[in-house]
Write an enzyme that holds these catalytic residues in place. Sequence first.
Site, PDB file in Angstrom:
ATOM      1  CD  GLU A  85       1.444  -4.800   4.294  1.00 12.68           C
ATOM      2  OE1 GLU A  85       0.577  -5.673   4.468  1.00 12.68           O
ATOM      3  OE2 GLU A  85       1.940  -4.559   3.174  1.00 12.68           O
ATOM      4  N   GLY A  86      -2.642  -2.490   6.753  1.00 14.71           N
ATOM      5  CA  GLY A  86      -3.711  -2.302   7.727  1.00 14.71           C
ATOM      6  C   GLY A  86      -3.408  -1.090   8.572  1.00 14.71           C
TER       7      GLY A  86
END
Length: 596
Positions: free
Chosen positions: A443-444
């Site tokens: 998620e980054g």
Amino acid sequence: MGQYIAPLRDMQFVLHELLNVSDELKQLPKYADIDADIINQVLEEGARFTSEILFPLNHVGDREGCTLDTATHEVTPPTGFKEAYEQYVAAGWPALAADPEYGGQGLPTVVQTVFLEMLNSANQAWTMYPGLSHGAYECLLKHGTDEQKSLYLPKLVSGEWTGTMCLTEAHSGTDLGLLRTRAEPQGDGSYKITGNKIFISAGEHNMSHNIVHLVLARLPDAPAGTHGISLFLVPKFLPKEDGTPGERNPIFCGALEEKMGIHGNATCQMNIDGARGWLIGEPNKGLNAMFVMMNAARLGVGVQSLGLTEVAYQNALIYAKDRLQMRSLSGPKATDKPADPIIVHPDVRRMLLTARAYAEGGRAFSAYVALQIDRELNHPDEKVRQEAADEVALLTPIIKAFLTDNGWISTSEAMQVYGGHGFIAEWGMEQYVRDSRINMIYEGTNTIQSLDLLGRKILQDNGVKLRKLGEKIRSYVEENGLDESLSEFITPLADLAAKVEKLTVEIGMKAMRNPDEVGAAAVPYLRVVGHLIYAYLFTRMAKIALDKRAEDERFYTAKLATARFYFARLLPETAMLIRQARAGSDSLMALDAELF
């Protein structure tokens, strides 16, 4: 294999004493009838489900992993996972925070977030199967057509169908502008999707009747880069006219990733071979739509690490009270035993308190952000909604990166409490360390979150959002600055707030001359701001504990001790981090790449 008992007393403290959730919800017409009793009943039942049903499957899932049938492309999750999901659906848990229009129970995000902590403490790998469904629901709710909403949302809300997000490709990683998956219009409103995706959590399984994949792809005339990305709804089974799953769509699991942790979750390489899909939102604006899901996922990943922090702490504490080894440096404490329990040793207490403080701080922070989301989406005053939206935008990268950094630290410290036994699988602690490490990446990555915070959320708007947070902290300091009992918390809080303001201006000025200064400072900067938020929340929690200690001496004395430990032992990290952020980019960029 240890235990998990949901920390209901502390959860109730955060919701009802720190955040006064019932009073806040009365300002939101949608939730005005939800009171403390309702919230407590939901959480008590959640505690039972997570401790009795999910936690016993955690070690099983780690040992067994998932199985792919290469002939059929079907994935079988570990023993007991499907049955637990059936109980989860039967109890109505997928519908907890969804709109009643689509079959939801209509509870606020803040309640959903606290329950999500329990789920992740009990079994992170299992929780990832339904975990993205709510993000898919939110994305379709905001950007889907009326037809898409009526067909897919009730199924996602009930848990009959689950959702995924299919972003990453092997050659592009985080740089979504490089993705190659194609979407060709078919003339009937559908598109033929072709491409390959990797790292797709819960991409294939037999736990639900259908899987709704949200897939990023390019239209034939799309411009290059991120401005040419569209979002498509690609179901595993094409729904028939009556809404039941029909023909198999050619979106298959080609392989399961062999991972360091979260073995119980099917992390898939997905092959999309001309699958039918439908556009969500506007052409070439897929990232705008997907960010609804991605931001929900970033809060969720932060809470994943919060859950692991709590369960690792609980079990390390049990072990430290039971394990006998050596005598206390200040003299024997367990005189009736051949040695003292290791909890008498100062450094064991440091490790336990580190995990405890990061769990309590993370619980307060995640619930605080979730409440702001409820205000952003539901407050009748547009100005209040915008202020809440700005604060959520500022805090989202922090909650993802700071909580996951702290989860890695805490699970490692908790494993260390066990000594050599922590390294042995039968105790369960090494799994928490392995599972927690992924949360800093997906998620980054946390570096991406740090760049987002400093470059986009702060410098891009000249610090407007950060100043609003600073004003909130400054107002609290002014209101309580004369309270001598709080001075041990208020003074360092005010000091750090001033330092963050000065550091931000300094980095902004340097970045005007050299943009690499942002990249060099971003990671330590995010941790500094994360500590500022924790210091603010721990100060507020300490004030409550001081005011109410006579009502529940055991609980509030422990809360004060944890706050004092945080200020004495964890907050001082900011001095080093500020020096790192100020060190600039020269020492990082001076060495020519060929000399590495």
